[in-house]
Design an enzyme around this catalytic site. Sequence first.
Site, PDB file in Angstrom:
ATOM      1  N   HIS B  72       0.839  -1.207   0.000  1.00  0.00           N
ATOM      2  CA  HIS B  72       0.000   0.000   0.000  1.00  0.00           C
ATOM      3  C   HIS B  72       0.867   1.247   0.000  1.00  0.00           C
ATOM      4  O   HIS B  72       1.995   1.242   0.500  1.00  0.00           O
ATOM      5  CB  HIS B  72      -1.004  -0.011   1.152  1.00  0.00           C
ATOM      6  CG  HIS B  72      -0.428  -0.061   2.535  1.00  0.00           C
ATOM      7  ND1 HIS B  72       0.078   1.036   3.175  1.00  0.00           N
ATOM      8  CD2 HIS B  72      -0.292  -1.099   3.410  1.00  0.00           C
ATOM      9  CE1 HIS B  72       0.480   0.686   4.400  1.00  0.00           C
ATOM     10  NE2 HIS B  72       0.281  -0.604   4.562  1.00  0.00           N
ATOM     11  N   ASP B  74      -0.245   4.316   1.155  1.00  0.00           N
ATOM     12  CA  ASP B  74      -0.571   5.262   2.226  1.00  0.00           C
ATOM     13  C   ASP B  74       0.195   4.934   3.507  1.00  0.00           C
ATOM     14  O   ASP B  74       0.651   3.798   3.707  1.00  0.00           O
ATOM     15  CB  ASP B  74      -2.080   5.278   2.504  1.00  0.00           C
ATOM     16  CG  ASP B  74      -2.657   3.892   2.791  1.00  0.00           C
ATOM     17  OD1 ASP B  74      -2.265   2.925   2.114  1.00  0.00           O
ATOM     18  OD2 ASP B  74      -3.490   3.780   3.706  1.00  0.00           O
ATOM     19  N   ASP B 105       6.310   0.600   7.396  1.00  0.00           N
ATOM     20  CA  ASP B 105       4.929   0.236   7.005  1.00  0.00           C
ATOM     21  C   ASP B 105       4.423   1.189   5.950  1.00  0.00           C
ATOM     22  O   ASP B 105       3.800   2.181   6.270  1.00  0.00           O
ATOM     23  CB  ASP B 105       4.052   0.250   8.259  1.00  0.00           C
ATOM     24  CG  ASP B 105       2.623  -0.166   7.979  1.00  0.00           C
ATOM     25  OD1 ASP B 105       2.345  -0.731   6.914  1.00  0.00           O
ATOM     26  OD2 ASP B 105       1.771   0.096   8.845  1.00  0.00           O
ATOM     27  N   GLU B 139      -5.089   1.611   2.449  1.00  0.00           N
ATOM     28  CA  GLU B 139      -5.083   0.352   3.195  1.00  0.00           C
ATOM     29  C   GLU B 139      -5.309   0.595   4.685  1.00  0.00           C
ATOM     30  O   GLU B 139      -5.970  -0.198   5.366  1.00  0.00           O
ATOM     31  CB  GLU B 139      -3.754  -0.389   2.990  1.00  0.00           C
ATOM     32  CG  GLU B 139      -3.724  -1.828   3.496  1.00  0.00           C
ATOM     33  CD  GLU B 139      -3.309  -1.990   4.960  1.00  0.00           C
ATOM     34  OE1 GLU B 139      -3.514  -3.081   5.503  1.00  0.00           O
ATOM     35  OE2 GLU B 139      -2.797  -1.028   5.566  1.00  0.00           O
ATOM     36  N   GLU B 140      -4.763   1.687   5.177  1.00  0.00           N
ATOM     37  CA  GLU B 140      -4.840   1.948   6.621  1.00  0.00           C
ATOM     38  C   GLU B 140      -6.238   2.346   7.078  1.00  0.00           C
ATOM     39  O   GLU B 140      -6.511   2.401   8.270  1.00  0.00           O
ATOM     40  CB  GLU B 140      -3.835   3.046   7.022  1.00  0.00           C
ATOM     41  CG  GLU B 140      -2.378   2.697   6.760  1.00  0.00           C
ATOM     42  CD  GLU B 140      -1.822   1.644   7.734  1.00  0.00           C
ATOM     43  OE1 GLU B 140      -2.574   1.160   8.597  1.00  0.00           O
ATOM     44  OE2 GLU B 140      -0.633   1.310   7.605  1.00  0.00           O
ATOM     45  N   GLU B 165       4.106  -6.402   3.512  1.00  0.00           N
ATOM     46  CA  GLU B 165       3.917  -5.785   4.835  1.00  0.00           C
ATOM     47  C   GLU B 165       5.092  -6.140   5.740  1.00  0.00           C
ATOM     48  O   GLU B 165       5.692  -7.202   5.620  1.00  0.00           O
ATOM     49  CB  GLU B 165       2.618  -6.318   5.470  1.00  0.00           C
ATOM     50  CG  GLU B 165       1.341  -5.761   4.867  1.00  0.00           C
ATOM     51  CD  GLU B 165       0.894  -4.432   5.496  1.00  0.00           C
ATOM     52  OE1 GLU B 165       1.620  -3.883   6.355  1.00  0.00           O
ATOM     53  OE2 GLU B 165      -0.177  -3.942   5.098  1.00  0.00           O
ATOM     54  N   HIS B 355       3.272   2.283  12.741  1.00  0.00           N
ATOM     55  CA  HIS B 355       2.496   3.403  13.303  1.00  0.00           C
ATOM     56  C   HIS B 355       3.193   4.087  14.473  1.00  0.00           C
ATOM     57  O   HIS B 355       2.616   4.954  15.114  1.00  0.00           O
ATOM     58  CB  HIS B 355       1.093   2.951  13.743  1.00  0.00           C
ATOM     59  CG  HIS B 355       0.312   2.249  12.667  1.00  0.00           C
ATOM     60  ND1 HIS B 355      -0.998   1.914  12.808  1.00  0.00           N
ATOM     61  CD2 HIS B 355       0.663   1.814  11.425  1.00  0.00           C
ATOM     62  CE1 HIS B 355      -1.425   1.301  11.708  1.00  0.00           C
ATOM     63  NE2 HIS B 355      -0.422   1.223  10.852  1.00  0.00           N
TER      64      HIS B 355
END
Lengths: 382, 382
Positions: B72, B74, B105, B139-140, B165, B355
């Site tokens: 992803h 984002d 990530d 995705e998030e 991932e 995150h």
Amino acid sequence: MKHFTEEEKIKILSDIIAIKSINENEIEVANYLKKLFDQYGIESKIIPVTDTRVNLVAEIGTGSPVIGVSGHMDVVSPGDESEWTSDPFTLTERDGKLYGRGTNDMKAGLVNLALVMIELKENKELKNGTVRFIATTGEEVGGAGSQKLYEEGYMDDVDYLWVAEPSHDALVYCHKGSLNLRITSIGEAAHSSMPEQGYNAINPLMKYLLEMDDKLNGDNRKNEVLDKLIINTTIINAGNQVNSIPEKAVAEINVRTIPEFDNEEVIDLFNKTADKYNEEGSDIDVEVTMSLPSVFTTGSSKMINLAKELGKKYLDLEPSVIGSPGVTDASNLLRGKDDNFPFMAFGPGETKMAHKTDEYVYKDYYFAFFDIYKELILGLSK
Amino acid sequence: MKHFTEEEKIKILSDIIAIKSINENEIEVANYLKKLFDQYGIESKIIPVTDTRVNLVAEIGTGSPVIGVSGHMDVVSPGDESEWTSDPFTLTERDGKLYGRGTNDMKAGLVNLALVMIELKENKELKNGTVRFIATTGEEVGGAGSQKLYEEGYMDDVDYLWVAEPSHDALVYCHKGSLNLRITSIGEAAHSSMPEQGYNAINPLMKYLLEMDDKLNGDNRKNEVLDKLIINTTIINAGNQVNSIPEKAVAEINVRTIPEFDNEEVIDLFNKTADKYNEEGSDIDVEVTMSLPSVFTTGSSKMINLAKELGKKYLDLEPSVIGSPGVTDASNLLRGKDDNFPFMAFGPGETKMAHKTDEYVYKDYYFAFFDIYKELILGLSK
């Protein structure tokens, strides 16, 4: 001889409605009234409550009986002003009604008390006793003003008290207390896919709140006039991301207490139940943010009897004598008084109109209460 | 012959970290990669998801097998940037680690996939089959990008899928689903002294939430790899004045589902329980705001076996083969595939770093995964 004309009465009410004393700025109302009292040689005193907020106390006469008359100077927010038919801070007459924020709750009552003081003094009508005019700050948000006056002894020698709250068709001689609590539950943040790494603050709070609701609303104790205690969770907030276990949850609770199940007992029950949860691993904290006790008097007094008569005479109706669920400054002002203390709430306006958009008071009732208050004082001071 | 140098690899990752694709702006990442692919004659296609958000799909080779590789574009918000040691959007090397929002990530994984595509194409190393590069948006926050790709058939002919991932020490071959629900309870406002004139929206919501919590967390069904379903109320909001009965209360819930107790069954249970409450006088509404199914595959595949070997060879560790509680785009991309479909999440970085403030990826692992991915594709396409 001083005799306020209807025009003067409307002008003064209009000036006071124009002061936006929305939970602040009571000082402008106090200054206005102080200046008015000064013009007629009535001594009055500004009593600071906070840096910016004040009470006003004025007095005429000497000796006993001491008749306390009281009203609050603050009003609630007008809300969305665009929903008002006319500007909430411009007194506007339509169809015999005077519209404006605070006309009903309770500047009409307050102004009447002040003007009656002036006529009684100016015309030397008060032959006996004392009338103490007590204008308070912050009644709508916890009663800090009345609390201060109680603490400073302004009620110590008072023999009668009425507050000029809007209830033209009923004499309120007792009312429930009001207790606000803030409950904070602390957890530990974590990603919602791995909640075992944190502790969800919401669940124990919800369980606690429902348990307290069951305990309090399920209690059978009843006051003969005020009925049962009532509890409501009115605010709850926790979390800000759907994927995060919330580390904090906060609720606010309002309890309407009765003498048989009073503020102290409720607070104690909240604390003890929190202790139980905390022993089981939660972290729940109880904070009392406001505590106004219930007011219970017998309602048997010369004052109530006279007020009933005057209601018939000037309002052409038979006021009922009732208890009320809503609090007044009497919660603070009557601390320490016994059940026989002569108390009532009685004033121009209607309870149901309080805090509403397009708030109004009937013009005729505004004028009628001037006469009622004057005769009431003269009757009690005989 | 094209052989990306370490400097080039760092430069490209640095450029992509500098793009603030925080739940938006994925289009800038897509445009950057498209331009890069264009330079090497690789056809790629921007696939709009919303007016401003896009996926990017690129392809090399022809025929089968079709190897899907995905990441992803984002990233999550950096949070309070002042808490970062260096600017989150400036790739910064310290002690062998590459710091920046999205390094872990999952822009390191994504860039590796793109660069491997280019070398394979440029050096004509891919003798057989197709490699489809799938870069997604959002995705998030619910996986709108991967949902779109599934719907448009980009997964129909795919034989293998891995998402890059962050999980350098584990091959994730199945994961829980994730379901977000918004529960709204409607009541009727009233003053808290007269609650009987309204209806408190909070109490039925709390009862409902605790009942759902009991029902779901108390359910004994268990997946052999993913363990039990988990539910959490993560957000709740109601009321704004302690003296007003709240007319609306809203909660948000996240459920981590398993194949044995899936999203549809959970949604059905929420709706049926709401119906029960509503028959008893409440007004509770259930809204599904996100529904990503769980992904369950057997984990027995040539791809997993090869990835394990390559992990040993390039990372000097033995990757475990595990299930995970966290979702990936595979929830959407694998819709309709059976348990034997070869799937894994495997990429540079660590799940626990996702995150976080001061997010980083080890530079050596970033480089190592280039080799792993290249050999993996060559091994599978034989």
